[in-house]
Motif scaffolding. Structure first.
Motif, PDB file in Angstrom:
ATOM      1  N   ASP A   1     -11.591 -14.036  -8.623  1.00 51.83           N
ATOM      2  CA  ASP A   1     -10.270 -14.666  -8.477  1.00 51.83           C
ATOM      3  C   ASP A   1      -9.252 -13.544  -8.266  1.00 51.83           C
ATOM      4  OD1 ASP A   1      -8.018 -16.219  -8.583  1.00 51.83           O
ATOM      5  OD2 ASP A   1      -8.382 -17.024 -10.598  1.00 51.83           O
ATOM      6  N   GLU A   2      -8.706 -13.431  -7.054  1.00 50.32           N
ATOM      7  CA  GLU A   2      -7.875 -12.283  -6.684  1.00 50.32           C
ATOM      8  C   GLU A   2      -6.388 -12.625  -6.716  1.00 50.32           C
ATOM      9  OE1 GLU A   2      -9.214 -11.279  -2.798  1.00 50.32           O
ATOM     10  OE2 GLU A   2     -11.337 -11.214  -3.383  1.00 50.32           O
ATOM     11  N   VAL A   3      -5.608 -11.752  -7.372  1.00 52.25           N
ATOM     12  CA  VAL A   3      -4.158 -11.925  -7.446  1.00 52.25           C
ATOM     13  C   VAL A   3      -3.503 -10.564  -7.268  1.00 52.25           C
ATOM     14  CG1 VAL A   3      -2.205 -12.563  -8.911  1.00 52.25           C
ATOM     15  CG2 VAL A   3      -4.304 -13.924  -8.988  1.00 52.25           C
ATOM     16  N   LYS A   4      -2.410 -10.537  -6.496  1.00 51.61           N
ATOM     17  CA  LYS A   4      -1.625  -9.314  -6.339  1.00 51.61           C
ATOM     18  C   LYS A   4      -0.209  -9.554  -6.862  1.00 51.61           C
ATOM     19  CE  LYS A   4      -4.010  -7.128  -2.448  1.00 51.61           C
ATOM     20  NZ  LYS A   4      -3.835  -6.486  -1.107  1.00 51.61           N
ATOM     21  N   VAL A   5       0.350  -8.534  -7.516  1.00 58.85           N
ATOM     22  CA  VAL A   5       1.694  -8.660  -8.075  1.00 58.85           C
ATOM     23  C   VAL A   5       2.645  -7.706  -7.365  1.00 58.85           C
ATOM     24  CG1 VAL A   5       0.973  -9.445 -10.353  1.00 58.85           C
ATOM     25  CG2 VAL A   5       1.117  -7.004  -9.900  1.00 58.85           C
TER      26      VAL A   5
ATOM     27  N   ASP B   1      -5.421  -2.949   3.314  1.00 61.30           N
ATOM     28  CA  ASP B   1      -4.842  -4.001   2.478  1.00 61.30           C
ATOM     29  C   ASP B   1      -5.800  -4.450   1.383  1.00 61.30           C
ATOM     30  OD1 ASP B   1      -2.511  -3.985   3.936  1.00 61.30           O
ATOM     31  OD2 ASP B   1      -3.103  -5.633   5.263  1.00 61.30           O
ATOM     32  N   ASN B   2      -7.103  -4.322   1.638  1.00 61.66           N
ATOM     33  CA  ASN B   2      -8.094  -4.769   0.648  1.00 61.66           C
ATOM     34  C   ASN B   2      -8.699  -3.609  -0.126  1.00 61.66           C
ATOM     35  OD1 ASN B   2      -9.655  -3.610   2.639  1.00 61.66           O
ATOM     36  ND2 ASN B   2     -11.102  -5.315   2.808  1.00 61.66           N
ATOM     37  N   ASP B   3      -7.985  -2.478  -0.183  1.00 64.05           N
ATOM     38  CA  ASP B   3      -8.471  -1.321  -0.930  1.00 64.05           C
ATOM     39  C   ASP B   3      -8.683  -1.713  -2.390  1.00 64.05           C
ATOM     40  OD1 ASP B   3      -9.243   1.323  -1.200  1.00 64.05           O
ATOM     41  OD2 ASP B   3      -7.217   2.068  -1.580  1.00 64.05           O
ATOM     42  N   GLY B   4      -9.876  -1.498  -2.893  1.00 61.11           N
ATOM     43  CA  GLY B   4     -10.203  -1.883  -4.265  1.00 61.11           C
ATOM     44  C   GLY B   4     -10.860  -3.247  -4.315  1.00 61.11           C
ATOM     45  N   ILE B   5     -10.168  -4.255  -3.841  1.00 60.47           N
ATOM     46  CA  ILE B   5     -10.713  -5.612  -3.863  1.00 60.47           C
ATOM     47  C   ILE B   5     -12.024  -5.683  -3.086  1.00 60.47           C
ATOM     48  CG2 ILE B   5     -10.325  -7.971  -3.039  1.00 60.47           C
ATOM     49  CD1 ILE B   5      -7.391  -7.652  -3.722  1.00 60.47           C
ATOM     50  N   ALA B   6     -12.104  -4.933  -1.983  1.00 59.58           N
ATOM     51  CA  ALA B   6     -13.327  -4.948  -1.178  1.00 59.58           C
ATOM     52  C   ALA B   6     -14.526  -4.469  -1.985  1.00 59.58           C
ATOM     53  CB  ALA B   6     -13.136  -4.083   0.070  1.00 59.58           C
ATOM     54  N   GLY B   7     -14.325  -3.486  -2.840  1.00 54.80           N
ATOM     55  CA  GLY B   7     -15.418  -3.017  -3.693  1.00 54.80           C
ATOM     56  C   GLY B   7     -15.842  -4.071  -4.698  1.00 54.80           C
ATOM     57  N   ALA B   8     -14.859  -4.768  -5.278  1.00 56.53           N
ATOM     58  CA  ALA B   8     -15.181  -5.832  -6.232  1.00 56.53           C
ATOM     59  C   ALA B   8     -15.945  -6.962  -5.552  1.00 56.53           C
ATOM     60  CB  ALA B   8     -13.895  -6.360  -6.868  1.00 56.53           C
ATOM     61  N   ARG B   9     -15.573  -7.304  -4.317  1.00 56.42           N
ATOM     62  CA  ARG B   9     -16.272  -8.367  -3.592  1.00 56.42           C
ATOM     63  C   ARG B   9     -17.734  -8.005  -3.354  1.00 56.42           C
ATOM     64  NH1 ARG B   9     -11.536  -9.093   0.973  1.00 56.42           N
ATOM     65  NH2 ARG B   9     -10.022 -10.233  -0.320  1.00 56.42           N
TER      66      ARG B   9
ATOM     67  N   VAL C   1       0.847  -1.188   0.000  1.00 57.50           N
ATOM     68  CA  VAL C   1       0.000   0.000   0.000  1.00 57.50           C
ATOM     69  C   VAL C   1       0.881   1.236   0.000  1.00 57.50           C
ATOM     70  CG1 VAL C   1      -1.948  -1.093   1.162  1.00 57.50           C
ATOM     71  CG2 VAL C   1      -0.142  -0.032   2.532  1.00 57.50           C
ATOM     72  N   LYS C   2       0.360   2.299  -0.589  1.00 55.88           N
ATOM     73  CA  LYS C   2       1.083   3.564  -0.675  1.00 55.88           C
ATOM     74  C   LYS C   2       0.920   4.341   0.623  1.00 55.88           C
ATOM     75  CE  LYS C   2       0.973   7.945  -3.228  1.00 55.88           C
ATOM     76  NZ  LYS C   2       0.274   8.696  -4.293  1.00 55.88           N
ATOM     77  N   SER C   3       2.026   4.803   1.164  1.00 56.29           N
ATOM     78  CA  SER C   3       1.967   5.598   2.391  1.00 56.29           C
ATOM     79  C   SER C   3       1.436   6.992   2.094  1.00 56.29           C
ATOM     80  CB  SER C   3       3.361   5.692   3.017  1.00 56.29           C
ATOM     81  OG  SER C   3       3.322   6.458   4.205  1.00 56.29           O
ATOM     82  N   THR C   4       0.648   7.535   3.008  1.00 52.90           N
ATOM     83  CA  THR C   4       0.068   8.865   2.836  1.00 52.90           C
ATOM     84  C   THR C   4       0.532   9.779   3.967  1.00 52.90           C
ATOM     85  OG1 THR C   4      -1.910   8.244   4.090  1.00 52.90           O
ATOM     86  CG2 THR C   4      -1.973   7.930   1.697  1.00 52.90           C
ATOM     87  N   LEU C   5       0.393  11.096   3.734  1.00 55.93           N
ATOM     88  CA  LEU C   5       0.809  12.055   4.750  1.00 55.93           C
ATOM     89  C   LEU C   5      -0.062  11.953   5.997  1.00 55.93           C
ATOM     90  CD1 LEU C   5       1.646  15.290   2.710  1.00 55.93           C
ATOM     91  CD2 LEU C   5       3.209  13.617   3.685  1.00 55.93           C
TER      92      LEU C   5
ATOM     93  N   ARG D   1     -14.605   2.717   5.648  1.00 54.10           N
ATOM     94  CA  ARG D   1     -15.379   3.470   4.671  1.00 54.10           C
ATOM     95  C   ARG D   1     -14.908   3.181   3.245  1.00 54.10           C
ATOM     96  NH1 ARG D   1     -18.710   6.618   7.422  1.00 54.10           N
ATOM     97  NH2 ARG D   1     -18.143   7.222   9.547  1.00 54.10           N
ATOM     98  N   MET D   2     -15.781   3.442   2.303  1.00 59.07           N
ATOM     99  CA  MET D   2     -15.527   3.127   0.902  1.00 59.07           C
ATOM    100  C   MET D   2     -14.673   4.212   0.252  1.00 59.07           C
ATOM    101  SD  MET D   2     -18.458   2.062  -1.856  1.00 59.07           S
ATOM    102  CE  MET D   2     -18.115   0.832  -3.114  1.00 59.07           C
ATOM    103  N   THR D   3     -13.600   3.806  -0.421  1.00 59.59           N
ATOM    104  CA  THR D   3     -12.709   4.736  -1.101  1.00 59.59           C
ATOM    105  C   THR D   3     -13.049   4.815  -2.589  1.00 59.59           C
ATOM    106  OG1 THR D   3     -11.065   3.061  -1.671  1.00 59.59           O
ATOM    107  CG2 THR D   3     -10.881   4.104   0.520  1.00 59.59           C
ATOM    108  N   ALA D   4     -12.352   5.721  -3.283  1.00 62.53           N
ATOM    109  CA  ALA D   4     -12.586   5.868  -4.718  1.00 62.53           C
ATOM    110  C   ALA D   4     -12.221   4.586  -5.469  1.00 62.53           C
ATOM    111  CB  ALA D   4     -11.784   7.050  -5.255  1.00 62.53           C
ATOM    112  N   ILE D   5     -11.097   3.960  -5.121  1.00 60.85           N
ATOM    113  CA  ILE D   5     -10.708   2.743  -5.823  1.00 60.85           C
ATOM    114  C   ILE D   5     -11.663   1.602  -5.504  1.00 60.85           C
ATOM    115  CG2 ILE D   5      -9.041   2.091  -4.048  1.00 60.85           C
ATOM    116  CD1 ILE D   5      -8.775   1.440  -7.832  1.00 60.85           C
ATOM    117  N   ASP D   6     -12.215   1.565  -4.306  1.00 61.04           N
ATOM    118  CA  ASP D   6     -13.252   0.578  -3.984  1.00 61.04           C
ATOM    119  C   ASP D   6     -14.440   0.742  -4.927  1.00 61.04           C
ATOM    120  OD1 ASP D   6     -12.128  -0.794  -1.726  1.00 61.04           O
ATOM    121  OD2 ASP D   6     -12.623   0.912  -0.448  1.00 61.04           O
TER     122      ASP D   6
END
Length: 393
Positions: free
Chosen positions: A76-80, A48-56, A36-40, A292-297
């Motif tokens: 089917d979830e895969v991370k690279v 950790d599930n940012d994005g994937i949670a929305g797809a689920r 995950v990208k660090s933020t200020l 809470r739901m993010t934009a990528i979610d």
């Protein structure tokens, strides 16, 4: 009476047979990046599930409808990792799935798209906002759910001009993605009649601000950095790399609002969004994920729902039929934004309103009133058909 009875029995037998048939299985892959990208701000650290949670969540929604159409959706979830061969990983994922939702950087997405071009796999870009993916580097097997930088910049620009805040002080980060966002903001200023009175670059020199003296350092640094600027209405920051923008509000030399990468931020989705039935999906998401739901979610949710909508409308899981429907005039998708979203058939970008949020509330939604278009007001955001460089292949 006898003929009616025979017909009813026959119909009942046909219906029972249809219900007993194995459901059509629709396999959807999710290809994201590890880590995950660090933020200020500690409040903005991605899960950790940012994005994937929305797809689920979307898979659950698809299966609710699929029960009535004898369709079943699976994820089917895969991370690279950066060290992985993303094309090889994608090819393996495509061997099990006809559709893949991606949350990858632009170059990685292009490698995947080219590797899968001849397989018929449909890719749905839920993460990369680079305009070049929809323009000179567009691909015919990639549907873009994430908005572009130019769409985000145009949405912000429309509102600032509507407010008559036409004099912009532009501060740009020193990283490549910051410069791309700055290009989009300059384009928006020219397009809607704003004037950039001055530009400054904030160099990323490293340095840790999370120290006991960090607040004092920032409080002294930001006023000095922004002083002696020509008269301006709003400071617009281009800082996708998250180095400085969040330190600007309340610390500028002149008392002015901040927009862009901090302050008033354009986004496809915000946790404060509560119009057009959004509370319903916000609450369901929080119940499932305890956050809470993010934009990528939301972009991943929309991508998976696009597949669900197309398979239900075509009554088929065949990718060729699905993508033909998506590119056609009958496709649209509801996404809690006050209007149904459609696809730009010249570059496969999803038209969508853009929210303008301040971290607590949604301040406005673009397109703004008065910005008209001969086809769709949503096409006032981003690159329009007459401007496009895309030649789908």
């Amino acid at each position: 009476m006898f003929r009616w009875l025979i017909g009813t029995i026959a119909l009942s037998m046909m219906t029972t047979g249809a219900l007993a048939a194995d459901p059509v299985e629709v396999h959807i892959g999710y290809l994201g990046h590890a880590g995950v990208k660090s933020t200020l701000s500690l409040l903005d650290q991605p899960a950790d599930n940012d994005g994937i949670a929305g797809a689920r969540l979307a898979i659950e929604d698809n299966n609710t409808t699929g029960k009535f159409l004898n369709q079943r959706f699976m994820l089917d979830e895969v991370k690279v990792k950066d060290s992985d061969d993303v094309a090889k990983v994608a090819t393996d994922l495509a061997s099990r799935n006809d559709y893949i939702i991606t949350d990858l950087p632009a170059d990685a997405l292009l490698k995947v798209a080219d590797a899968l071009r001849d397989r018929g796999t449909v890719l749905l870009n839920a993460g990369a906002i680079d305009d070049r993916l929809r323009e000179q580097d567009c691909r015919g097997n990639v549907i873009h759910v994430a908005p572009t930088r130019s769409m985000l910049a145009d949405a912000l620009g429309q509102y600032l001009v509507w407010k008559q805040w036409k004099r912009w002080f532009l501060v740009v980060g020193s990283h490549d993605q910051d410069k791309l966002y700055a290009d989009a903001l300059r384009r928006a200023a020219t397009r809607f009649g704003a004037k950039i009175v001055q530009e400054r670059t904030f160099e990323d020199t490293g340095g840790a601000r999370r120290t006991d003296s960090g607040v004092t350092l920032i409080q002294r640094q930001m006023p000095v950095f922004t002083q002696q600027a020509p008269a301006y209405d709003v400071l617009v920051a281009a800082d996708e790399s998250e180095v400085f923008a969040n330190y600007l509000p309340y610390r500028t030399w002149d008392p002015r609002p901040v927009a862009g990468s901090a302050g008033l931020v354009p986004t496809s989705w915000d946790a404060a969004h509560d119009q057009w039935g959004a509370v319903q999906i916000q609450n369901r998401f929080i119940k499932l994920n305890m956050r809470r739901m993010t934009a990528i979610d939301m972009q991943a949710w929309t991508a998976a729902r696009i597949i669900g909508e197309a398979t239900s409308r075509t009554n088929s899981g065949d990718p060729k039929k699905v993508i033909a429907f998506l590119k056609g005039p009958d496709f649209s998708i509801a996404a809690f934004k006050g209007t149904r979203l459609t696809l730009r058939n010249w570059n496969l970008q999803l038209r969508q309103p853009i929210l303008l949020a301040d971290g607590r509330m949604v301040v406005s939604v673009s397109p703004q009133e008065g910005f008209l278009h001969q086809v769709s007001e949503l096409d006032t955001l981003g690159v329009d058909r007459p401007e496009t460089k895309c030649k789908l292949q």
